[in-house]
Write a protein that holds these residues in place. Structure first.
Motif, mmCIF file in Angstrom:
data_model
loop_
_atom_site.group_PDB
_atom_site.id
_atom_site.type_symbol
_atom_site.label_atom_id
_atom_site.label_comp_id
_atom_site.label_asym_id
_atom_site.label_seq_id
_atom_site.Cartn_x
_atom_site.Cartn_y
_atom_site.Cartn_z
ATOM 1 N N THR A 14 46.665 36.174 28.825
ATOM 2 C CA THR A 14 47.097 37.784 27.728
ATOM 3 C C THR A 14 46.559 38.507 27.164
ATOM 4 N N GLN A 15 45.807 38.097 26.441
ATOM 5 C CA GLN A 15 44.856 39.488 25.592
ATOM 6 C C GLN A 15 43.816 39.909 27.151
ATOM 7 N N SER A 16 43.391 38.655 27.989
ATOM 8 C CA SER A 16 42.307 39.600 28.274
ATOM 9 C C SER A 16 43.240 40.521 29.784
ATOM 10 N N ALA A 17 43.966 40.930 29.401
ATOM 11 C CA ALA A 17 44.865 41.482 30.515
ATOM 12 C C ALA A 17 44.557 43.192 30.055
ATOM 13 N N LEU A 18 44.227 43.780 29.405
ATOM 14 C CA LEU A 18 43.499 44.532 28.413
ATOM 15 C C LEU A 18 42.616 45.517 28.581
ATOM 16 N N LEU A 19 41.628 44.155 29.311
ATOM 17 C CA LEU A 19 40.308 44.141 28.844
ATOM 18 C C LEU A 19 39.979 45.459 29.896
ATOM 19 N N GLU A 20 40.004 45.381 31.107
ATOM 20 C CA GLU A 20 40.084 46.784 32.238
ATOM 21 C C GLU A 20 40.850 47.896 32.011
ATOM 22 N N SER A 21 42.377 48.099 31.259
ATOM 23 C CA SER A 21 42.452 49.960 30.566
ATOM 24 C C SER A 21 42.019 49.719 29.573
ATOM 25 N N MET A 22 41.030 48.992 28.295
ATOM 26 C CA MET A 22 41.089 49.851 27.644
ATOM 27 C C MET A 22 39.811 50.006 27.746
ATOM 28 N N GLU A 23 38.614 49.634 28.963
ATOM 29 C CA GLU A 23 37.486 50.293 29.417
ATOM 30 C C GLU A 23 37.670 51.258 30.266
ATOM 31 N N GLU A 24 38.288 50.974 31.241
ATOM 32 C CA GLU A 24 38.300 51.556 31.932
ATOM 33 C C GLU A 24 39.112 52.177 32.962
ATOM 34 N N ARG A 25 40.058 52.321 32.027
ATOM 35 C CA ARG A 25 41.569 53.478 32.162
ATOM 36 C C ARG A 25 41.759 53.457 33.299
ATOM 37 N N GLN A 26 42.589 52.568 33.271
ATOM 38 C CA GLN A 26 42.804 51.931 35.221
ATOM 39 C C GLN A 26 43.035 50.018 34.924
ATOM 40 N N VAL A 27 44.205 50.233 36.088
ATOM 41 C CA VAL A 27 44.387 48.847 36.146
ATOM 42 C C VAL A 27 44.617 48.399 37.912
ATOM 43 N N THR A 28 44.026 47.339 37.717
ATOM 44 C CA THR A 28 43.859 46.607 39.321
ATOM 45 C C THR A 28 44.298 45.733 39.140
#
Length: 342
Positions: A124-138
Motif C-alpha cells: 500500500t505504501q508503494s501506491a504513493l511512489l508514482e504520484s509523489m515523483e511524477e505528480r500523476q497516477v496510472t
C-alpha cells in the motif's frame, strides 16, 4: 540565468508566507523551526515526513498547514488493511453506460495528509511512489494528472513501535525532508493547555492563502539564483555520504536536487534572491539524514545518520567569499558562518 522579474514578487512571497506561518504557529506553539521547514518544503515542491512519538502534534501540524491554504485537502488513515486502490482510485463497471468509470482515490487532492503511513503494508505504501515523483497516477493503463500545487504530508511513528512497517528506501527518498516535532517546553505546554484546553485549535482556523498564490510563489522560488560554487558545495556534501565508512547507503542524486530546491526556498523565505552555503547547511540534516542507512557497526556504536551528516558538514570545505556572481552580491560573511539547523 533566471531571476525575479521585479522586487514586488519577492515582497509578495514573504508577505503571503508570513500569513501562513502565523496561522500555523497559532496551532503549533513553540516550534517555529518546524513550521518554517514545512513552509520551505511546500515552496520547494517537495513532500514532508513528520516522524515522532504519538501525541506531540504530528497530525495537527499537517492539518494546520493544509487548512491555512485554500486548497483541496484529503486525509488518509493508513491501516494494515488499507488497499492501494483506496489511495489511487479504482475503475468500476457502470451498468447504464456499459463501460468502466474511474472513481478517483484520496490522492487526488492538492494537500494529501497520510496519517501513520508506516502502519500500512509496503504494498500500500508503494501506491504513493508514482504520484509523489511524477505528480500523476496510472490506473488500468490510463494516466491521470494530479492538481497543482501537490504536496504529501505524511506522519509516522518510530519504527521500533509495535505494528509498524519501516518505509522502504525508495519511499523515503521521495520525501524532501523529515522533521521531528519533539516535546514542547513547559511554557509552551502550559500555553497549549490555556488556549486549547476546551476547544479544538483547528476549529476556527481559516485559509490565509489561496492555491493560485502558492503556485505563483513556487514559480518565484524557481527563479532564486544559485551560484556555481553553492551548487558544487551541495554536490560535495551528498557525495561525501556515499563514501563515508559509517554508511552502507548514501544519498541519491534526487537528494542533491531536493537539497538545492530547499535551499532556494529557504533563501526566498529569508528575503534573498540568491542562495548561500548557509541555506544548504541549515537544511542538510533534514533533507539527507532520513535517506541514509548506517552500517551495522555504526548502529552498534549508536551512531545516527544525523550525527554523520553533521560530521560531513564540519569536514566539507565551505565555498570562500564574499564574491560577486552575475551582478548579485553574495553578502557579507558569505561561507563564513557555522552550520545552522532548522
Amino acid at each position: 540565468m533566471t531571476t525575479y522579474d521585479d522586487r514586488a514578487s519577492l515582497t509578495d512571497l514573504t508577505a503571503t508566507v508570513e500569513r501562513v506561518r502565523r496561522s500555523v504557529e497559532g496551532v503549533i506553539e513553540g516550534k517555529p523551526e518546524v513550521v518554517r521547514l514545512s513552509l520551505t518544503v511546500l515552496l520547494a515542491e517537495g513532500h514532508l515526513l513528520i516522524e515522532d512519538v504519538p501525541g506531540v502534534g504530528k497530525t495537527m501540524l499537517a492539518k494546520a498547514l493544509a487548512r491555512s491554504i485554500d486548497c483541496s485537502v484529503r486525509r488518509i488513515q493508513f491501516t494494515p488493511d488499507l488497499l492501494p486502490s483506496d489511495i489511487t482510485g479504482v475503475s468500476i463497471w457502470d451498468q447504464q453506460r456499459r463501460d468502466f468509470e474511474f472513481k478517483p482515490g484520496a490522492i487526488f487532492a492538492q494537500i494529501v495528509i497520510g496519517d501513520e503511513i508506516n502502519r500500512a503494508s509496503p504494498k500500500t505504501q508503494s501506491a504513493l511512489l508514482e504520484s509523489m515523483e511524477e505528480r500523476q497516477v496510472t490506473i488500468d493503463g490510463q494516466t491521470y494528472e494530479l492538481p497543482s500545487p501537490f504536496m504529501v504530508v505524511a506522519t509516522q511513528n518510530p519504527v521500533e513501535m509495535e505494528g509498524t512497517y519501516p518505509l522502504p528506501e525508495a519511499q523515503r527518498d521521495r520525501f524532501m525532508a523529515r522533521v521531528s516535532i519533539g516535546y514542547p517546553s513547559p511554557e509552551a505546554e502550559l500555553q497549549m493547555l490555556d488556549i486549547h484546553g476546551g476547544v479544538s485549535p483547528l476549529g476556527d482556523l481559516q485559509p490565509v492563502a489561496h492555491a493560485h498564490e502558492i503556485v505563483k510563489l513556487v514559480e518565484a522560488v524557481r527563479g532564486v539564483h544559485v551560484a556555481e560554487t553553492v551548487r558544487r558545495y551541495a554536490v560535495d556534501l551528498v557525495a561525501a555520504t556515499r563514501t563515508h565508512p559509517d554508511l552502507r547507503l548514501g544519498a541519491s542524486p534526487r537528494a542533491t536536487l531536493h537539497l538545492l530546491r530547499a535551499a532556494k526556498a529557504s533563501a526566498a523565505l529569508a528575503g534573498r534572491e540568491y542562495a548561500l552555503p548557509d541555506d544548504v547547511q541549515a537544511l542538510a540534516v533534514a533533507v539527507l539524514a532520513h535517506r541514509l542507512l548506517p552500517t551495522a557497526q555504526a548502529q552498534l556504536n549508536r551512531r545516527t545518520a544525523e550525527q554523520v551528516v553533521q560530521e560531513i558538514l564540519q569536514s566539507t570545505p565551505v565555498p570562500a567569499g564574499p564574491q560577486q556572481q552575475s551582478g548579485l552580491t553574495m553578502g557579507r560573511g558569505f561561507g563564513q558562518q557555522p552550520p545552522r539547523s532548522l
